[in-house]
Design an enzyme around this catalytic site. Structure first.
Site: not given
Ligand code: NAD
Length: 427
Positions: A121, A149-150, A152, A255, A258
């Site tokens: 995001t 990505e959407f 949950r 909380g 996101c």
């Molecule tokens: P996260 O923090 O769980 O995972 C991110 C991963 O990326 C970590 O393992 C980190 O070590 C790795 N990383 C960071 N920089 C890197 C690099 N340069 N090269 C390789 N690996 C690297 O994040 P997440 O919860 O999966 O969210 C990722 C994105 O998706 C965010 O922008 C979030 O807002 C969005 N998003 C999250 C969700 C959710 O429910 N978690 C849902 C939709 C969108």
């Protein structure tokens, strides 16, 4: 197709599993070598129902390859999905350092004709900035895309396999064709648009859901004032298909990783463009207030919190996950500890993550332990199994049979019939 996913978090790992299951050759590139090592031996990185089993079988079959080296991961990739974190900065803006460092890594090895799609995001204009970073180091022709990505947490796998919609933001016919083809086996509407619009669709969606939550929380507060029941109000509203039942559950507010960060980032994006997003500012404020309102209920019920024994059920920001990022439960517990209360907490999945944030928190192995001699039990996460606990047994163990249900999880009549003092939100 050869696909590389960058970042083995909730989004990256789930997307990697999805595309590998659809028959593509997927490499998952993670900068944290320990995570890669764990993945290679089939160990889970976090709790997400169904994901571990699928990931380990895909890794065993060679359909999914965990890698920590950019050269290996990028050189053959036809589509690269950036799924790294975009955590909040102190001023509310999204911290894009992980995105830009991924872009630097891609630039060295990207092949001609590749499509770089951002799933993280990100604020409007980020895809264009990533393009410039790659172009500074690479002369190959590539295309940018935005595929927000959407999913949950808690139902990530099901959500990615059955999306309501797939948003594809592109500025070229080649990228459009590649991404349409890649998603062809998935159900759901396709929303094909430009890069900037795709980027804002994600923020607008999360901000709208957060708005529903803050709205019903304000209605709950008003229900208390006028002696009405917010659960029935939510049902009466939600049955109208123009409103819908989802996200109308009153409680201690949203909380997670996101909603809090995305609402703040959208507000900050609006500010940067000299737009005063009044409604969004109120949504954020109401969410913060809701936790204070709950704390006030605790104080009113217990008086001074010093030395009081407080049992807590629920630490994760929501049920079915071990994620405690911006969890309302942890914020409330920190406040209780500051006021001198003794807190014992139970969560089916999130206890060890919570301990990392609040090291002095006493965590229980079984839910019943939080009742021992407790002055109150607080319900802070809506795990469905809390509904079927032996509450009659809990009552006997408690010093005072008082429950403060911050998630309106339990049935009010049943709890009163069992002889509890039962306080919830807007009922
Ligand atoms: P996260 O923090 O769980 O995972 C991110 C991963 O990326 C970590 O393992 C980190 O070590 C790795 N990383 C960071 N920089 C890197 C690099 N340069 N090269 C390789 N690996 C690297 O994040 P997440 O919860 O999966 O969210 C990722 C994105 O998706 C965010 O922008 C979030 O807002 C969005 N998003 C999250 C969700 C959710 O429910 N978690 C849902 C939709 C969108």
């Amino acid at each position: 197709m050869n696909i590389t996913i960058i970042g083995a978090g909730y989004v990256g790992l789930t997307s990697a599993a999805l595309f590998a299951k659809l028959g593509h050759k997927v490499r998952i590139l993670e900068k944290d070598a320990q995570k890669v090592a764990r993945l290679k031996i089939g160990k889970a990185l976090f709790y997400e129902p169904g994901l571990d089993l699928l990931i380990s079988s895909l890794i065993r079959s060679g359909a999914l390859v965990p890698i920590d080296d950019y050269a290996d991961a990028i050189v053959k990739a036809e589509v690269i999905f950036i799924c790294v974190g975009t955590p909040p900065r102190k001023n509310g803006q999204a911290d894009l350092s992980q995105i830009f460092s991924a872009a630097q890594g891609i630039a060295c090895y990207i092949k001609n004709g590749a499509v770089v799609a951002i799933k993280s995001t990100v604020p409007v204009g980020t895809a264009e900035r990533v393009k410039k970073i790659i172009q500074r180091k690479s002369l190959v022709h590539f295309e940018m895309a935005s595929c927000p990505e959407f999913l949950r947490e808690g139902s990530a796998l099901a959500d990615t396999q059955k999306p309501d919609r797939v948003v594809i933001g592109v500025n070229s016919e080649h990228a459009r064709k590649v991404l349409i083809k890649l998603h062809e086996k998935l159900p759901g509407e396709r929303v094909v648009t430009d890069l900037r619009t795709a980027e804002i669709i994600k923020y607008a969606s999360n901000a709208f859901l957060a708005t529903k939550i803050s709205f019903i929380n304000e209605i709950a507060n008003l229900c208390e004032a006028v002696k009405a029941n917010v659960d029935d109000v939510a049902l009466g509203m939600g049955l109208d298909p123009r409103i819908g039942k989802a996200f109308l559950k009153a409680g201690i507010g949203y909380g997670g990783s996101c909603f809090p960060k995305d609402t703040r980032a959208l507000n900050s994006m609006a500010k940067t463009h000299y737009y005063d997003f009044k409604l969004l500012k109120a949504v954020i404020e109401v969410n913060q207030l809701q936790r204070k309102i709950f704390m006030e209920k605790v104080r009113t019920a217990l008086g001074s919190l010093r030395g009081k024994k407080i049992g807590v059920l629920g630490l994760a920001f929501k049920n079915n996950t071990d994620d405690v990022r911006e969890s309302a439960a942890l914020e409330i517990i920190k406040e209780l500890l500051k006021k001198g209360a003794r807190v014992t907490a139970y969560d089916p999945q999130a206890a060890s993550n919570a301990k990392k944030v609040i090291p002095k928190l006493i965590v229980a192995k079984k839910p019943g332990e939080v009742a021992n001699n407790a002055d109150v039990i607080l319900i802070l996460t809506e795990w469905p199994e809390f509904r079927t606990l032996r509450w009659d047994v809990f009552k006997k163990k408690m010093h005072r049979p008082l429950i403060l249900d911050g998630r309106n999880l339990l049935d009010q009549k049943t709890m009163l019939a069992l002889g509890f003092e039962y306080i919830s939100m807007g009922r």
